[in-house]
Design an enzyme around this catalytic site. Structure first.
Site, PDB file in Angstrom:
ATOM      1  CG  HIS A 126     -16.439 -11.869  43.294  1.00 35.86           C
ATOM      2  ND1 HIS A 126     -16.987 -13.130  43.188  1.00 35.86           N
ATOM      3  CD2 HIS A 126     -15.490 -11.943  44.252  1.00 35.86           C
ATOM      4  CE1 HIS A 126     -16.390 -13.925  44.062  1.00 35.86           C
ATOM      5  NE2 HIS A 126     -15.482 -13.238  44.715  1.00 35.86           N
TER       6      HIS A 126
ATOM      7  CD  GLU B 263     -11.436 -12.783  44.823  1.00 38.53           C
ATOM      8  OE1 GLU B 263     -12.358 -13.595  44.655  1.00 38.53           O
ATOM      9  OE2 GLU B 263     -11.353 -12.041  45.794  1.00 38.53           O
TER      10      GLU B 263
HETATM   11  O1  LIG Z   1     -14.225 -11.955  47.795  1.00 34.71           O
HETATM   12  C1  LIG Z   1     -13.524 -12.829  48.297  1.00 34.71           C
HETATM   13  C2  LIG Z   1     -13.165 -14.028  47.612  1.00 34.71           C
HETATM   14  O2  LIG Z   1     -14.091 -14.481  46.698  1.00 34.71           O
HETATM   15  C3  LIG Z   1     -12.485 -15.083  48.434  1.00 34.71           C
HETATM   16  O3  LIG Z   1     -13.360 -15.884  49.161  1.00 34.71           O
HETATM   17  P1  LIG Z   1     -12.758 -17.006  50.148  1.00 34.71           P
HETATM   18  O4  LIG Z   1     -11.654 -16.343  50.932  1.00 34.71           O
HETATM   19  O5  LIG Z   1     -13.909 -17.411  50.995  1.00 34.71           O
HETATM   20  O6  LIG Z   1     -12.237 -18.113  49.268  1.00 34.71           O
END
Ligand SMILES: O=C[C@H](O)COP(=O)(O)O
Length: 248
Positions: free
Chosen positions: A95, A165
């Site tokens: 991540h 992401e």
């Molecule tokens: O792990 C999840 C992601 O980093 C997305 O986060 P978010 O939906 O709060 O932008």
């Protein structure tokens, strides 16, 4: 096709929160969701609570990180066998928050994928470009370099989940992606990796308004959600919307 729809709570939630959240999910008629594979990823301290509440359901529980070594003098780390012992079947890695603040690299992700597969856990491998790379139109070479390095030397990646992401889309300062950008990126990802991995998920500012639209993009194999799934109700709504997207 099975769609993977899950959430990481990041560094949020007590064990009591996890118990209540997981209980609300355990009461769900998951069969009515059809071809959706739900998963939740609490903090380490709450994995066992969530997993025991969800025992006997088909909702998976994961860990947000794990070490690539099985045991030993690695102060502060949690190994994959330990995470599995607590109830995790899925191990998140790579991540952008861990890359930025905790020194995660493509090389450590590669070691962690190998370790997860060795222990029969599902690796959930996050990758994505920063805003300046996106704005320079360099997204594809950047993310393919990340993925290629992460998967390097692994003969069978068929159980791996990839999660795109883009860093500029994540969290409270993130902005939701434009559909056309995701269409382009996922077409390329699906062509290069679609038949090598279990699924390619999207994460970053997923909410109840854009959930179905994103799932309708060719190549998107699921959603990895933060904020809009940080309550049980919010997550359940995401699951229902995903189930509608599959039916439509
Ligand atoms: O792990 C999840 C992601 O980093 C997305 O986060 P978010 O939906 O709060 O932008």
């Amino acid at each position: 096709m099975m769609l993977w729809v899950g959430t990481s709570w990041k560094m949020n939630g007590t064990r009591a929160f996890a118990r209540d959240y997981a209980r609300a999910l355990a009461g769900l008629d998951v069969a009515s969701l059809g071809d959706i594979q739900p998963f939740i990823i609490p903090s380490f301290t709450a994995i066992d609570v969530a997993a025991s509440e969800l025992e006997g359901t088909r909702i998976l529980v994961g860990a947000q990180n794990a070490a690539w070594e099985d045991a030993g003098a690695w102060t502060g780390e949690v190994s994959i066998p330990q995470a599995i012992d607590a109830g995790a079947t899925l191990i998140e890695m790579g991540h952008s928050e861990r890359r930025e603040y905790f020194g995660e690299t493509d090389e450590t992700v590669n070691l962690k994928i190998k370790a997860a597969l060795r222990h029969g856990a599902i690796p959930l491998v996050c990758f994505g470009e920063p805003a300046e790379v996106f704005e320079a139109g360099e997204t594809l070479p950047f993310i393919t370099a990340q993925i290629n390095a992460a998967l390097d030397g692994i003969a069978d990646t068929s159980r791996v989940l990839l999660a795109y992401e883009p860093i500029w889309a994540i969290g409270e300062h993130g902005r939701p992606p434009r559909r056309e950008d995701l269409v382009r990126t996922f077409a390329a990802l699906a062509e290069r990796y679609g038949d090598r991995v279990e699924a390619i998920l999207y994460g970053g500012s997923v909410n109840h308004d854009n959930n179905k639209d994103i799932l309708g993009i060719p190549g998107v194999g699921g959603l990895f959600i933060g904020r809009s799934a940080w309550t049980a109700e919010g997550y359940i709504r995401n699951l229902e919307l995903a189930a509608e997207a599959v039916r439509e």
